[in-house]
Design a protein around this motif. Structure first.
Motif, PDB file in Angstrom:
ATOM      1  N   ILE A 132      -7.366   8.561  -2.073  1.00  0.00           N
ATOM      2  CA  ILE A 132      -6.962   9.808  -1.403  1.00  0.00           C
ATOM      3  C   ILE A 132      -7.766  11.010  -1.911  1.00  0.00           C
ATOM      4  N   HIS A 135      -8.595  13.901   0.357  1.00  0.00           N
ATOM      5  CA  HIS A 135      -7.503  14.783   0.774  1.00  0.00           C
ATOM      6  C   HIS A 135      -7.082  15.744  -0.336  1.00  0.00           C
ATOM      7  N   LEU A 143      -1.249  14.850   6.462  1.00  0.00           N
ATOM      8  CA  LEU A 143      -1.498  13.454   6.102  1.00  0.00           C
ATOM      9  C   LEU A 143      -0.584  12.501   6.854  1.00  0.00           C
ATOM     10  N   SER A 144      -1.004  11.252   6.939  1.00  0.00           N
ATOM     11  CA  SER A 144      -0.152  10.206   7.511  1.00  0.00           C
ATOM     12  C   SER A 144       0.943   9.854   6.509  1.00  0.00           C
ATOM     13  N   GLU A 147      -0.480   7.914   3.576  1.00  0.00           N
ATOM     14  CA  GLU A 147      -1.224   8.784   2.668  1.00  0.00           C
ATOM     15  C   GLU A 147      -0.282   9.627   1.819  1.00  0.00           C
ATOM     16  N   ARG A 148       0.785  10.124   2.429  1.00  0.00           N
ATOM     17  CA  ARG A 148       1.756  10.918   1.666  1.00  0.00           C
ATOM     18  C   ARG A 148       2.445  10.067   0.601  1.00  0.00           C
ATOM     19  N   ARG A 150       1.065   7.604  -0.946  1.00  0.00           N
ATOM     20  CA  ARG A 150       0.074   7.453  -2.019  1.00  0.00           C
ATOM     21  C   ARG A 150       0.035   8.701  -2.908  1.00  0.00           C
ATOM     22  N   SER A 177       1.123   1.453   7.676  1.00  0.00           N
ATOM     23  CA  SER A 177       1.258   2.211   6.441  1.00  0.00           C
ATOM     24  C   SER A 177       2.076   1.446   5.412  1.00  0.00           C
ATOM     25  N   ASP A 180      -0.099  -0.954   3.685  1.00  0.00           N
ATOM     26  CA  ASP A 180      -0.942  -0.278   2.688  1.00  0.00           C
ATOM     27  C   ASP A 180      -0.182  -0.042   1.385  1.00  0.00           C
TER      28      ASP A 180
END
Length: 230
Positions: A132, A135, A143-144, A147-148, A150, A177, A180
């Motif tokens: 990340i 970002h 963020l997706s 991603e948030r 993470r 997600s 991930d």
């Protein structure tokens, strides 16, 4: 010390209820273990997590985390202990929307008094590890969900805690997600991080936990070890 968590005869009752919300329960979690806590709603999963995090205290028994009897600590001492020894990742991320990704990750380090240079280097290391870094200056709202999450995990790990607690970490995510995050938790466990995760997601438990316990009506109904984390 091989045990990161040791619960001895722990029970939690609310409002003098006849049946405890949890326990009595004796449970230990070894250093480097990834434990998944499963069970239906109302089975005691969240109560167990709150006791281990020091967010609640048992009615009976003792709770030891990273060598400390946390059920005997004051609220002030508990808050300090959590900042230094426990990282927490939440279902809905709990990020601060008016702070950048970097500043969200740095927040726990600032609360423990870590120097800015050292904390910033640690945040950069985690962002690289979790994919990340691009970002770093973005705000969470851009963020997706994956991603948030993470970012939330990076924030939880910035103080190098002995224990990472994850509360339904894929519960608010779409399928991609969620996959991930499963890979992320698996990688963290393979790297030696001790993890306890509460989840309804059996695929998550199967993919990244080395051990799974199943609670029913506050009692331990099943305790199984995986052959290996794939």
């Amino acid at each position: 010390m091989n045990e990161v968590i040791a619960l001895e005869g722990v029970a939690k009752r609310y409002d003098d209820a006849a049946a405890p919300a949890l326990g009595p329960l004796t449970l230990s979690v070894a250093k480097g273990e990834a434990l998944a806590v499963t069970g239906p709603s109302g089975s005691g999963k969240s109560t167990l997590l709150n006791l281990v995090a020091g967010l609640d205290k048992p009615t009976e028994g003792s709770v030891t985390v990273a060598g400390r009897r946390i059920d005997q600590l004051s609220e002030h001492a508990l808050a300090k202990f959590r900042r230094e020894h426990i990282g927490m990742a939440f279902q809905f991320f709990n990020l601060l929307d008016d702070l950048t990704v970097t500043d969200n990750i740095l927040l726990p380090a600032q609360l423990t008094g870590t120097g800015r240079c050292s904390a910033t280097a640690r945040a950069a290391e985690l962002m690289d590890m979790l994919g990340i870094r691009k970002h770093a200056r973005a705000y969470p709202g851009r963020l997706s969900g994956g991603e948030r999450q993470r970012v939330g995990v990076a924030r939880a790990l910035v103080n190098r805690p002995e224990l990472l607690l994850a509360d339904e970490p894929t519960g608010a995510l779409d399928t991609a997600s969620g996959h991930d995050v499963r890979e992320l938790l698996t990688d963290l466990h393979r790297g030696g991080q001790t993890v306890v995760l509460v989840t309804h997601d059996l695929a998550l438990a199967e993919a990244c936990a080395s051990r799974t316990i199943h609670l029913v009506d506050g009692r331990l109904a099943l305790d199984t070890h995986a052959r290996a984390v794939r």
